[in-house]
Write an enzyme that holds these catalytic residues in place. Structure first.
Site, mmCIF file in Angstrom:
data_model
loop_
_atom_site.group_PDB
_atom_site.id
_atom_site.type_symbol
_atom_site.label_atom_id
_atom_site.label_comp_id
_atom_site.label_asym_id
_atom_site.label_seq_id
_atom_site.Cartn_x
_atom_site.Cartn_y
_atom_site.Cartn_z
ATOM 1 N N ASP A 166 -21.503 42.797 -48.215
ATOM 2 C CA ASP A 166 -20.794 43.037 -46.961
ATOM 3 C C ASP A 166 -21.740 43.624 -45.916
ATOM 4 O O ASP A 166 -22.758 44.232 -46.255
ATOM 5 C CB ASP A 166 -19.634 44.025 -47.175
ATOM 6 C CG ASP A 166 -18.528 43.436 -48.032
ATOM 7 O OD1 ASP A 166 -18.428 42.207 -48.109
ATOM 8 O OD2 ASP A 166 -17.778 44.233 -48.634
ATOM 9 N N ARG A 167 -21.386 43.462 -44.659
ATOM 10 C CA ARG A 167 -22.229 43.934 -43.558
ATOM 11 C C ARG A 167 -22.626 45.404 -43.731
ATOM 12 O O ARG A 167 -23.769 45.776 -43.512
ATOM 13 C CB ARG A 167 -21.492 43.741 -42.231
ATOM 14 C CG ARG A 167 -22.290 44.208 -41.012
ATOM 15 C CD ARG A 167 -21.497 44.020 -39.732
ATOM 16 N NE ARG A 167 -22.297 44.443 -38.585
ATOM 17 C CZ ARG A 167 -22.378 45.689 -38.144
ATOM 18 N NH1 ARG A 167 -21.705 46.666 -38.762
ATOM 19 N NH2 ARG A 167 -23.128 45.997 -37.101
#
Length: 307
Positions: free
Chosen positions: A142-143
């Site tokens: 995830d970012r």
């Protein structure tokens, strides 16, 4: 460990005793479990040699023979390279492991407009070394999640590692900082995960979702702050799996406001701390630890190499 050598565009592997009697077909199918379409390409385009001669794919191999494969050809680049400094944890001719910083997407959603991702940065790095080949992302983070992430440098490596990930032959260990003192101190969360109908990106525990299993162990507690540090590893790789499972357990990740965490830190407190697998072309067991990158520090007084 196998005896290997790079010869320009070609990769050479000395056939070990345990491969004697196997065929090239058997190596691609049973040892590497390569896709049929990719195997067919290698066969039709004569990208496999034995001792310098075109390989007969159905004749048993002999120990000490030289198996040569054309792995390192130039390719038409599909990702726009962009210079962003990267932290390399491991690299050879086949694989690249990067310590991903938080607040960076792994790959572009729009290849033409989104060029500030880790994939763009890795593509620049590869080309700066004179390697005009497309980098292949094996898994994603995830970012806001930091830590170890694996890329493959050619199609065969990418296909093999994709399959290893699918068959759980790769172990990814995470460190999570969560709200509350977790009891029991060791456990398994085995709950299916599906989409949340009321939110476009959110996931939730759902009876109709995909099977998902997360293991955890408490490595440290801060009873004063009512926080716990958890070592987590997965049997599956569902989107937001650790975030969803720990929230379901009643111990949301600190900083993970999407799943009930409080914004005590600027991001979800999740770090991909360690990556382990057997290298398909050397048979060496690779263990990579990813040091913490946050400033200020989120995971305090944790020895990353003890996980």
């Amino acid at each position: 460990m196998l005896n290997i050598m790079r010869l320009g565009e070609w990769f050479q592997l000395t056939v070990p005793l345990e491969w004697e009697g196997k065929t090239v077909t058997g190596i691609f199918r049973d040892v590497w479990e390569a896709p049929k379409k990719l195997t067919h390409t290698f066969r039709m385009e004569q990208k496999v040699l034995i001792n310098g001669d075109r390989a007969n794919w159905n004749i048993p191999l002999v120990e000490g023979s030289k198996l040569q494969m054309k792995l390192f050809e130039e390719e038409i680049i599909e990702i726009i390279p962009n210079y962003i400094e990267i932290d390399i944890l491991f690299e050879d001719d086949h694989l690249l492991i990067i310590n991903k910083p938080p607040f960076m997407n792994t790959h572009p959603n729009d290849p033409n407009r989104d060029q500030d991702t880790l994939v763009n940065a890795v593509q620049f790095y590869l080309q700066s070394k004179g390697e005009d080949r497309n980098i292949r992302q094996v898994h994603r983070l995830d970012r806001d999640t930091s830590g170890a992430i694996l890329f493959a440098k050619h199609a065969l490596a990418g296909a093999i590692m994709d399959n290893m990930l699918l068959k759980r032959k790769m172990k990814r260990t995470y460190l999570a900082l969560v709200h509350g003192v977790v009891k029991p101190r060791k456990g398994i969360i085995n709950k299916p995960i599906g989409r949340d109908r009321h939110h476009p990106t959110k996931r939730r525990v759902s009876l109709t979702g995909q099977d998902a299993t997360t293991h955890y162990i408490v490595v440290k507690e801060d009873k004063e702050k009512q926080q716990s540090y958890l070592k987590c590893w997965l049997d599956t790789g569902r989107t937001h799996q650790i975030r969803v499972h720990l929230s379901y357990l009643g111990h949301a990740l600190i900083g993970d406001t999407l799943y009930g965490g409080k914004p005590i830190v600027k991001r979800q407190a999740l770090h991909a701390a360690k990556l382990e697998f057997t290298h398909p072309f050397t048979e060496e067991y690779i263990v990579c630890h990813a040091p913490f990158l946050d400033k200020p520090v989120i995971f305090k007084d944790i020895d990353i190499y003890s996980l």
